[in-house]
Design a protein around this motif. Structure first.
Motif, PDB file in Angstrom:
ATOM      1  N   VAL A 173      34.915  50.272  47.171  1.00  0.00           N
ATOM      2  CA  VAL A 173      35.290  49.215  48.117  1.00  0.00           C
ATOM      3  C   VAL A 173      34.310  49.214  49.284  1.00  0.00           C
ATOM      4  O   VAL A 173      33.927  50.274  49.791  1.00  0.00           O
ATOM      5  CB  VAL A 173      36.730  49.431  48.625  1.00  0.00           C
ATOM      6  CG1 VAL A 173      37.059  48.459  49.752  1.00  0.00           C
ATOM      7  CG2 VAL A 173      37.722  49.263  47.477  1.00  0.00           C
ATOM      8  N   THR A 174      33.902  48.021  49.684  1.00  0.00           N
ATOM      9  CA  THR A 174      33.081  47.871  50.896  1.00  0.00           C
ATOM     10  C   THR A 174      33.861  47.038  51.908  1.00  0.00           C
ATOM     11  O   THR A 174      34.725  46.230  51.541  1.00  0.00           O
ATOM     12  CB  THR A 174      31.747  47.190  50.581  1.00  0.00           C
ATOM     13  OG1 THR A 174      31.995  45.935  49.919  1.00  0.00           O
ATOM     14  CG2 THR A 174      30.895  48.064  49.669  1.00  0.00           C
ATOM     15  N   ASN A 176      33.939  44.603  55.603  1.00  0.00           N
ATOM     16  CA  ASN A 176      33.248  43.701  56.521  1.00  0.00           C
ATOM     17  C   ASN A 176      34.205  43.410  57.686  1.00  0.00           C
ATOM     18  O   ASN A 176      35.285  42.872  57.443  1.00  0.00           O
ATOM     19  CB  ASN A 176      32.866  42.404  55.804  1.00  0.00           C
ATOM     20  CG  ASN A 176      32.053  41.481  56.683  1.00  0.00           C
ATOM     21  OD1 ASN A 176      31.463  41.897  57.666  1.00  0.00           O
ATOM     22  ND2 ASN A 176      32.048  40.203  56.331  1.00  0.00           N
ATOM     23  N   SER A 178      31.053  45.970  58.442  1.00  0.00           N
ATOM     24  CA  SER A 178      30.650  47.228  57.819  1.00  0.00           C
ATOM     25  C   SER A 178      30.722  48.399  58.785  1.00  0.00           C
ATOM     26  O   SER A 178      30.673  49.556  58.374  1.00  0.00           O
ATOM     27  CB  SER A 178      29.233  47.114  57.263  1.00  0.00           C
ATOM     28  OG  SER A 178      28.320  46.766  58.297  1.00  0.00           O
ATOM     29  N   ILE A 214      37.751  42.349  55.986  1.00  0.00           N
ATOM     30  CA  ILE A 214      37.640  41.958  54.576  1.00  0.00           C
ATOM     31  C   ILE A 214      37.242  43.172  53.752  1.00  0.00           C
ATOM     32  O   ILE A 214      36.261  43.852  54.064  1.00  0.00           O
ATOM     33  CB  ILE A 214      36.604  40.833  54.384  1.00  0.00           C
ATOM     34  CG1 ILE A 214      37.052  39.578  55.137  1.00  0.00           C
ATOM     35  CG2 ILE A 214      36.413  40.527  52.897  1.00  0.00           C
ATOM     36  CD1 ILE A 214      36.038  38.444  55.095  1.00  0.00           C
ATOM     37  N   THR A 216      36.126  44.283  49.938  1.00  0.00           N
ATOM     38  CA  THR A 216      35.600  43.745  48.677  1.00  0.00           C
ATOM     39  C   THR A 216      35.616  44.827  47.612  1.00  0.00           C
ATOM     40  O   THR A 216      35.128  45.938  47.839  1.00  0.00           O
ATOM     41  CB  THR A 216      34.163  43.223  48.858  1.00  0.00           C
ATOM     42  OG1 THR A 216      34.156  42.233  49.892  1.00  0.00           O
ATOM     43  CG2 THR A 216      33.651  42.602  47.568  1.00  0.00           C
ATOM     44  N   ASN A 218      34.256  46.252  44.241  1.00  0.00           N
ATOM     45  CA  ASN A 218      33.010  46.158  43.479  1.00  0.00           C
ATOM     46  C   ASN A 218      33.062  47.058  42.247  1.00  0.00           C
ATOM     47  O   ASN A 218      33.437  48.235  42.351  1.00  0.00           O
ATOM     48  CB  ASN A 218      31.824  46.595  44.343  1.00  0.00           C
ATOM     49  CG  ASN A 218      31.739  45.829  45.643  1.00  0.00           C
ATOM     50  OD1 ASN A 218      31.272  44.704  45.677  1.00  0.00           O
ATOM     51  ND2 ASN A 218      32.208  46.449  46.727  1.00  0.00           N
ATOM     52  N   PRO A 231      40.520  37.072  42.655  1.00  0.00           N
ATOM     53  CA  PRO A 231      39.780  37.495  43.856  1.00  0.00           C
ATOM     54  C   PRO A 231      39.371  38.956  43.791  1.00  0.00           C
ATOM     55  O   PRO A 231      40.124  39.810  43.328  1.00  0.00           O
ATOM     56  CB  PRO A 231      40.795  37.268  44.980  1.00  0.00           C
ATOM     57  CG  PRO A 231      42.130  37.316  44.309  1.00  0.00           C
ATOM     58  CD  PRO A 231      41.925  36.755  42.950  1.00  0.00           C
ATOM     59  N   THR A 232      38.154  39.219  44.213  1.00  0.00           N
ATOM     60  CA  THR A 232      37.687  40.591  44.318  1.00  0.00           C
ATOM     61  C   THR A 232      37.553  40.990  45.782  1.00  0.00           C
ATOM     62  O   THR A 232      37.065  42.074  46.086  1.00  0.00           O
ATOM     63  CB  THR A 232      36.323  40.765  43.609  1.00  0.00           C
ATOM     64  OG1 THR A 232      35.394  39.849  44.193  1.00  0.00           O
ATOM     65  CG2 THR A 232      36.450  40.505  42.125  1.00  0.00           C
ATOM     66  N   PHE A 233      37.968  40.118  46.685  1.00  0.00           N
ATOM     67  CA  PHE A 233      37.968  40.481  48.100  1.00  0.00           C
ATOM     68  C   PHE A 233      39.328  40.131  48.698  1.00  0.00           C
ATOM     69  O   PHE A 233      40.007  39.198  48.257  1.00  0.00           O
ATOM     70  CB  PHE A 233      36.856  39.741  48.852  1.00  0.00           C
ATOM     71  CG  PHE A 233      37.027  38.244  48.886  1.00  0.00           C
ATOM     72  CD1 PHE A 233      37.724  37.622  49.914  1.00  0.00           C
ATOM     73  CD2 PHE A 233      36.473  37.446  47.893  1.00  0.00           C
ATOM     74  CE1 PHE A 233      37.877  36.249  49.962  1.00  0.00           C
ATOM     75  CE2 PHE A 233      36.632  36.080  47.917  1.00  0.00           C
ATOM     76  CZ  PHE A 233      37.330  35.474  48.946  1.00  0.00           C
ATOM     77  N   GLU A 235      41.514  39.827  52.484  1.00  0.00           N
ATOM     78  CA  GLU A 235      41.383  39.651  53.923  1.00  0.00           C
ATOM     79  C   GLU A 235      42.654  40.146  54.617  1.00  0.00           C
ATOM     80  O   GLU A 235      43.782  39.789  54.228  1.00  0.00           O
ATOM     81  CB  GLU A 235      41.157  38.163  54.230  1.00  0.00           C
ATOM     82  CG  GLU A 235      40.843  37.871  55.687  1.00  0.00           C
ATOM     83  CD  GLU A 235      40.460  36.438  55.894  1.00  0.00           C
ATOM     84  OE1 GLU A 235      41.149  35.762  56.688  1.00  0.00           O
ATOM     85  OE2 GLU A 235      39.483  35.971  55.251  1.00  0.00           O
TER      86      GLU A 235
END
Length: 239
Positions: A173-174, A176, A178, A214, A216, A218, A231-233, A235
């Protein structure tokens, strides 16, 4: 594909036609058809005809004997008057040309026909309904979800669940912005967790202009190797 292997001797045996007599073959298969429909006396008549046309047609002899052993026909049915060749053709609703064509075709696949006969298709009790071929079904793509809609910037734990069995060696997971610090992430059984940890002042500075975080997902794949659907992200509101 079935992983069935046979010897050269067995191949030669399977390649041998049941009979070279098209009339005998036609009568044999009419007999099997009658037997499947429960018309045992008529089946016996056709088996008799097949044996008359080709006394060496063992499958017709075995089918006739099986009907007798199961009590489905009497001795009278076994010894009844043989139908004439034209009666066999009338039964098949076919002309001689078609009959010969069918007979030669059946002779060419004599080995397969023998397998059909040995399965006991000459009686209703043993008749096995044809099975539709199994069509492979593609596995469903996994869908990720989480119960949380908001996070606490200073310290929180977010858990993602999946609709399919997942490859627990996949994915990361990343975030934002960051600059949000991830204190840890990884698999817990079939769920994936993310832990965020920030000092109070750092948290306030990061979200000075926005109160949205957010995440994401991955590289997440199911145990079948299929990537995420939908959805892969995600919020989240930041508290």
């Amino acid at each position: 594909e079935l992983n069935i292997y046979i010897s050269e001797t067995q191949k030669k045996e399977l390649e041998m036609p049941l009979s070279l007599s098209s009339a005998a073959l036609l009568a044999l298969f009419l007999g099997i058809d009658h037997s499947d429909k429960g018309m045992y006396a008529d089946a016996a008549q056709m088996y008799n005809r097949a044996i008359t046309e080709d006394p060496g047609l063992q499958l017709a002899q075995e089918s006739l004997q099986e009907l007798k052993n199961m009590g489905l026909i009497s001795n009278k049915d076994i010894s009844r008057v043989e139908p004439k060749p034209e009666e066999v053709i009338a039964e098949s609703s076919s002309g001689w040309g078609t009959a010969i064509g069918i007979g030669l075709g059946l002779a060419a696949i004599g080995g397969a026909a023998a397998l059909i006969g040995s399965s006991g298709s000459s009686s209703d009790d043993n008749n096995v309904a044809p099975v539709d071929p199994v069509v492979p079904v593609d596995p469903e793509p996994p869908v990720a979800s989480t119960e949380k809609s908001s996070v606490t910037c200073v310290s929180d734990r977010i858990v993602f669940s999946f609709s399919e069995t997942m490859n627990t060696k996949s994915g990361h997971v990343t975030l934002n912005p960051s600059a949000v610090h991830i204190d840890g992430q990884g698999w817990s059984g079939q769920d994936y967790y993310v832990i965020i940890e920030n000092g109070t002042s750092e948290c306030l500075s990061i979200f000075y202009e926005t109160n949205t975080l957010i995440m994401t997902l991955n590289g997440f794949v199911s145990s079948s190797g299929i990537g995420l659907s939908g959805p892969t992200f995600f919020e989240f509101d930041v508290n």
